[in-house]
Scaffold this motif. Structure first.
Motif, PDB file in Angstrom:
ATOM      1  N   ALA A  46       0.878  -1.047   0.048  1.00  0.00           N
ATOM      2  CA  ALA A  46      -0.090  -0.055   0.187  1.00  0.00           C
ATOM      3  C   ALA A  46       1.045   1.253  -0.378  1.00  0.00           C
ATOM      4  N   THR A  47       0.323   2.173  -0.712  1.00  0.00           N
ATOM      5  CA  THR A  47       1.402   3.189  -0.710  1.00  0.00           C
ATOM      6  C   THR A  47       0.489   3.822   1.124  1.00  0.00           C
ATOM      7  N   SER A  48       1.586   5.309   1.004  1.00  0.00           N
ATOM      8  CA  SER A  48       1.391   5.970   2.097  1.00  0.00           C
ATOM      9  C   SER A  48       1.060   6.937   1.915  1.00  0.00           C
ATOM     10  N   VAL A  49       0.100   7.775   1.340  1.00  0.00           N
ATOM     11  CA  VAL A  49      -0.750   8.533   1.107  1.00  0.00           C
ATOM     12  C   VAL A  49      -1.722   8.213  -0.562  1.00  0.00           C
ATOM     13  N   SER A  50      -3.166   9.121   0.176  1.00  0.00           N
ATOM     14  CA  SER A  50      -4.047   8.293  -1.181  1.00  0.00           C
ATOM     15  C   SER A  50      -4.430   8.663  -2.149  1.00  0.00           C
ATOM     16  N   THR A  51      -4.888   8.216  -2.492  1.00  0.00           N
ATOM     17  CA  THR A  51      -4.096   8.320  -4.840  1.00  0.00           C
ATOM     18  C   THR A  51      -5.295   9.147  -4.850  1.00  0.00           C
ATOM     19  N   GLN A  52      -6.287  10.380  -4.220  1.00  0.00           N
ATOM     20  CA  GLN A  52      -6.439  10.900  -4.734  1.00  0.00           C
ATOM     21  C   GLN A  52      -5.150  12.391  -4.650  1.00  0.00           C
ATOM     22  N   HIS A  53      -4.374  12.577  -3.054  1.00  0.00           N
ATOM     23  CA  HIS A  53      -2.616  13.301  -3.159  1.00  0.00           C
ATOM     24  C   HIS A  53      -2.030  12.685  -3.782  1.00  0.00           C
ATOM     25  N   ARG A  54      -1.411  11.469  -4.445  1.00  0.00           N
ATOM     26  CA  ARG A  54      -0.535  11.609  -5.571  1.00  0.00           C
ATOM     27  C   ARG A  54      -0.930  11.592  -6.910  1.00  0.00           C
ATOM     28  N   VAL A  55      -2.622  11.623  -6.700  1.00  0.00           N
ATOM     29  CA  VAL A  55      -2.940  11.885  -8.976  1.00  0.00           C
ATOM     30  C   VAL A  55      -2.649  13.966  -8.685  1.00  0.00           C
ATOM     31  N   GLU A  56      -2.556  14.171  -7.506  1.00  0.00           N
ATOM     32  CA  GLU A  56      -2.923  15.931  -7.090  1.00  0.00           C
ATOM     33  C   GLU A  56      -1.856  16.764  -7.599  1.00  0.00           C
ATOM     34  N   MET A  57      -0.832  15.731  -7.235  1.00  0.00           N
ATOM     35  CA  MET A  57       0.889  15.853  -7.218  1.00  0.00           C
ATOM     36  C   MET A  57       1.281  16.153  -8.490  1.00  0.00           C
ATOM     37  N   THR A  58       1.069  14.854  -9.265  1.00  0.00           N
ATOM     38  CA  THR A  58       1.224  14.492 -10.431  1.00  0.00           C
ATOM     39  C   THR A  58       0.863  15.385 -11.698  1.00  0.00           C
ATOM     40  N   GLN A  59      -0.855  15.954 -10.924  1.00  0.00           N
ATOM     41  CA  GLN A  59      -0.989  17.158 -11.667  1.00  0.00           C
ATOM     42  C   GLN A  59      -0.856  18.753 -11.883  1.00  0.00           C
ATOM     43  N   LEU A  60       0.103  19.098 -10.549  1.00  0.00           N
ATOM     44  CA  LEU A  60       0.838  19.185 -10.303  1.00  0.00           C
ATOM     45  C   LEU A  60       1.572  19.631 -11.391  1.00  0.00           C
ATOM     46  N   ILE A  61       3.017  18.749 -11.618  1.00  0.00           N
ATOM     47  CA  ILE A  61       3.657  18.244 -12.184  1.00  0.00           C
ATOM     48  C   ILE A  61       3.668  18.416 -13.820  1.00  0.00           C
ATOM     49  N   CYS A  62       2.418  18.136 -14.169  1.00  0.00           N
ATOM     50  CA  CYS A  62       2.053  18.696 -15.552  1.00  0.00           C
ATOM     51  C   CYS A  62       1.512  19.690 -15.841  1.00  0.00           C
ATOM     52  N   ASP A  63       0.873  20.588 -14.977  1.00  0.00           N
ATOM     53  CA  ASP A  63       0.362  22.127 -15.346  1.00  0.00           C
ATOM     54  C   ASP A  63       2.172  22.595 -15.502  1.00  0.00           C
ATOM     55  N   GLN A  64       3.141  22.121 -14.469  1.00  0.00           N
ATOM     56  CA  GLN A  64       4.122  22.759 -15.024  1.00  0.00           C
ATOM     57  C   GLN A  64       4.722  22.577 -15.926  1.00  0.00           C
ATOM     58  N   TYR A  65       5.014  21.629 -16.342  1.00  0.00           N
ATOM     59  CA  TYR A  65       6.015  21.278 -17.477  1.00  0.00           C
ATOM     60  C   TYR A  65       4.791  20.977 -19.063  1.00  0.00           C
ATOM     61  N   ALA A  66       5.348  21.194 -19.546  1.00  0.00           N
ATOM     62  CA  ALA A  66       4.371  21.184 -20.933  1.00  0.00           C
ATOM     63  C   ALA A  66       4.310  19.690 -21.778  1.00  0.00           C
ATOM     64  N   GLU A  67       5.587  19.472 -21.227  1.00  0.00           N
ATOM     65  CA  GLU A  67       6.328  17.911 -21.852  1.00  0.00           C
ATOM     66  C   GLU A  67       4.756  16.333 -21.324  1.00  0.00           C
ATOM     67  N   PHE A  68       4.793  17.015 -20.248  1.00  0.00           N
ATOM     68  CA  PHE A  68       3.845  16.168 -19.439  1.00  0.00           C
ATOM     69  C   PHE A  68       2.960  16.024 -19.610  1.00  0.00           C
ATOM     70  N   LYS A  69       1.844  14.837 -19.078  1.00  0.00           N
ATOM     71  CA  LYS A  69       0.624  14.418 -19.119  1.00  0.00           C
ATOM     72  C   LYS A  69      -0.327  13.667 -17.858  1.00  0.00           C
ATOM     73  N   LEU A  70      -1.376  14.011 -17.863  1.00  0.00           N
ATOM     74  CA  LEU A  70      -2.240  13.268 -16.829  1.00  0.00           C
ATOM     75  C   LEU A  70      -2.472  12.098 -17.303  1.00  0.00           C
TER      76      LEU A  70
END
Length: 207
Positions: A46-70
């Motif tokens: 199991a992960t240390s934090v919820s799926t929601q938090h991990r998705v939100e952190m990933t989305q923040l990176i995608c917002d910061q880097y145009a190369e990425f998409k969630l």
């Protein structure tokens, strides 16, 4: 389009994920790299934090880097996410695109333990990032397949799937486990985490 996919728990997402993905995109001439958080990974506890938090952190990176998409296909699934199942869905919904699944050499040496691993070659290319301390031994179960499918980044134009493409990436001295250990001791590893992720973790009081 040529689309790279980097999957993981991203618990939390850090430069050890981000920088190799950017380098893979550049070396292979990919149009985009999809960051794909797991919900119920079959090979980890199991992960240390919820799926929601991990998705939100990933989305923040995608917002910061145009190369990425969630890519949230796996977080919507309430059963363990096997890569072959995910890729079958993705290739059906994107029949005109080519997919390049990005993994480390540590994953490749254990590939034969993955569910229906042989079918992966019908669905994507495998991009293998070299990692210090990991090598493919001649007697490894995947060694023969590796030799048959081995290709260079310059020689991938003629096939839509089925190749193994090793690439050299800048070594990253970061692991999610070590980062979580530091965070548990109230140490913010700012060299390993983008500022936006550090601020999110502080704001949400994670780890």
């Amino acid at each position: 389009m040529r689309i790279g996919i980097l999957g993981g728990t991203f618990d939390p997402i850090h430069f050890g994920h981000i920088r190799p993905a950017l380098e893979a995109k550049q070396q292979l001439g990919l149009d985009k790299v999809w960051l794909m958080p797991n919900h119920i990974p079959p090979h980890k506890t199991a992960t240390s934090v919820s799926t929601q938090h991990r998705v939100e952190m990933t989305q923040l990176i995608c917002d910061q880097y145009a190369e990425f998409k969630l890519c949230d296909i796996e977080v919507k699934r309430e059963t363990p996410s096997y890569l072959v199942t995910t890729l079958e869905q993705i290739t059906q919904s994107h029949p005109n695109d080519e997919f390049y699944f990005i993994m480390g050499m540590d994953s490749l040496v254990n590939l034969t333990s993955w569910y229906k691993w042989q079918s992966l070659f019908n669905l994507c290319h495998l991009v293998v990032c070299q990692r210090q301390g990991w090598n493919l031994a001649p007697d490894n179960a995947i060694a023969d397949e590796y030799q048959i499918r081995l290709s260079s980044p310059e020689a991938i134009a003629e096939r839509k799937s089925g190749l193994i493409i090793p690439i050299q990436v800048t070594p990253q001295a970061y692991s999610s486990t070590n980062i979580r250990q530091q965070l548990a001791q109230q140490i913010l590893p700012t060299d390993a985490l983008p500022n936006i992720i550090t601020e999110y973790i502080k704001d949400k009081k994670l780890y």
